[in-house]
Design an enzyme around this catalytic site. Sequence first.
Site, PDB file in Angstrom:
ATOM      1  N   ARG A  34     -11.815  -3.166  12.165  1.00  0.00           N
ATOM      2  CA  ARG A  34     -11.081  -2.392  13.176  1.00  0.00           C
ATOM      3  C   ARG A  34     -11.945  -2.119  14.414  1.00  0.00           C
ATOM      4  O   ARG A  34     -11.407  -2.044  15.522  1.00  0.00           O
ATOM      5  CB  ARG A  34     -10.582  -1.090  12.578  1.00  0.00           C
ATOM      6  CG  ARG A  34      -9.404  -1.353  11.667  1.00  0.00           C
ATOM      7  CD  ARG A  34      -8.739  -0.090  11.226  1.00  0.00           C
ATOM      8  NE  ARG A  34      -7.417  -0.381  10.716  1.00  0.00           N
ATOM      9  CZ  ARG A  34      -6.805   0.342   9.806  1.00  0.00           C
ATOM     10  NH1 ARG A  34      -7.382   1.408   9.297  1.00  0.00           N
ATOM     11  NH2 ARG A  34      -5.589   0.024   9.414  1.00  0.00           N
ATOM     12  N   LYS A 199       6.382  -0.759  -5.475  1.00  0.00           N
ATOM     13  CA  LYS A 199       7.604   0.011  -5.699  1.00  0.00           C
ATOM     14  C   LYS A 199       8.709  -0.261  -4.685  1.00  0.00           C
ATOM     15  O   LYS A 199       8.444  -0.494  -3.513  1.00  0.00           O
ATOM     16  CB  LYS A 199       7.267   1.504  -5.640  1.00  0.00           C
ATOM     17  CG  LYS A 199       6.460   1.960  -6.827  1.00  0.00           C
ATOM     18  CD  LYS A 199       6.369   3.458  -6.873  1.00  0.00           C
ATOM     19  CE  LYS A 199       5.040   3.897  -6.302  1.00  0.00           C
ATOM     20  NZ  LYS A 199       4.985   5.223  -5.790  1.00  0.00           N
ATOM     21  N   GLY A 349      -1.298  -4.029   5.386  1.00  0.00           N
ATOM     22  CA  GLY A 349      -1.621  -3.480   4.068  1.00  0.00           C
ATOM     23  C   GLY A 349      -2.158  -4.502   3.094  1.00  0.00           C
ATOM     24  O   GLY A 349      -3.012  -5.322   3.418  1.00  0.00           O
ATOM     25  N   GLY A 372       1.440   0.698   8.099  1.00  0.00           N
ATOM     26  CA  GLY A 372       2.526   1.654   8.312  1.00  0.00           C
ATOM     27  C   GLY A 372       3.322   1.333   9.566  1.00  0.00           C
ATOM     28  O   GLY A 372       4.559   1.375   9.570  1.00  0.00           O
TER      29      GLY A 372
END
Length: 393
Positions: A34, A199, A349, A372
């Site tokens: 980053r 999930k 992610g 996100g």
Amino acid sequence: MKLIKELNIDNKKVIIRCDFNVPMKDGKIVDDTRIKGALETINYCLEKNCKIILLSHLGRVKEESDLEKNNLLPVANRLSELLNKPVLFCEKTRGQELDSLVKNMKEKDIVLIQNTRYEDLDGKKESGNDNELAKYWASLGDVFINDAFGTIHRAHASNVGIARCLPSAAGFLVEKEINALKILDNPERPYIVILGGAKVSDKIGVIENLVKKADKILIGGGMAFTFLKASGKEIGKSILDEENIDFCKSILENNQDKIILPIDCAVTTEYSEEEPYKLKDISDISKDEMGLDIGEKTTQLFKDILKNAGIVVWNGPLGVYEFEKYIKNTNEILKFLVENNIKTILGGGDIVAASEKLGYKEKIFHASTGGGATLEYLEGKKLPGLEALETSK
Ligand code: AMP
């Protein structure tokens, strides 16, 4: 969205919101990707003889004990090494020390301000987009550049608040990320989505939105088992999102030709690296087994669909990629996409981490840096950081 190149920044005091939210362990930076991601914008500002003031958050600050582990000083040191020039670090997020550091800056000086979330200790001023704080930070500079794609889905003082006060534009990293995602507003067809990960509950918004836009959705990973359960299959001890069985049922009923579920998988009796696994057809999973990766037949089925894709978006690994055994088919599909030059966007992610682990990250069309932020874009939500740039002075 205004871009940095469209803004006159020559010789100005430029505030850049970076995403220096790097993984840390025992006060050391584990991965500096980053920080490297911010270099293009910083170097451009150096070429333009700017005085450069950097802001970033690091982790979450909820109580006093979070302060030390989320101190940005190691980032200042690493950035200084990467730029091969000093980076002045201000321990405080506001006050006399910062004011005088900024006042005495010369051309090409760089100041990094302490973690913006230190302000969250006192009534969530950063995360709550406190107006007074945003105005104060804005008062330190002449123009504002938002280059923190990872927080573009948040309305915080250091991105949205400042953009309201100063002429503002997107930095090179934000420009690159947004340009890649914008392709999806008008995608080449067939537009194929691969969804994996643990999930269903984390991805309901994404599924609801993409089912309207994509031509096919290939589902793997843990979330496939809730869909399989919803279609009446025995899934044994595989991960199940009980609350979302009905949601999956209705998605399946309304999109019969669109949703593709695994036809086989790698099953085992224990969630561990050591326990051996078997490949089984989906209808043969027994009560004491759990599926931890898609199987070879599913991988082939996915490849057959993917080979004609106009564009592919992929979020979430197809198996428990942390275990060497169950990364196999995520690897196979990544390899297939790269070798066949299929335009692919990895949606942040874990799938980006998997692609990095397997050496495909640099070869893929676009690997998003913001998990996100990308997910919210895929949900069809507006990104406040971006909107603030669109409506700034
Ligand atoms: P997500 O953050 O939702 O993309 O989920 C990533 C996680 O999903 C990783 O930690 C994987 O280990 C996990 N995962 C993928 N496939 C499975 C599976 N079949 N069973 C359980 N977890 C899985």
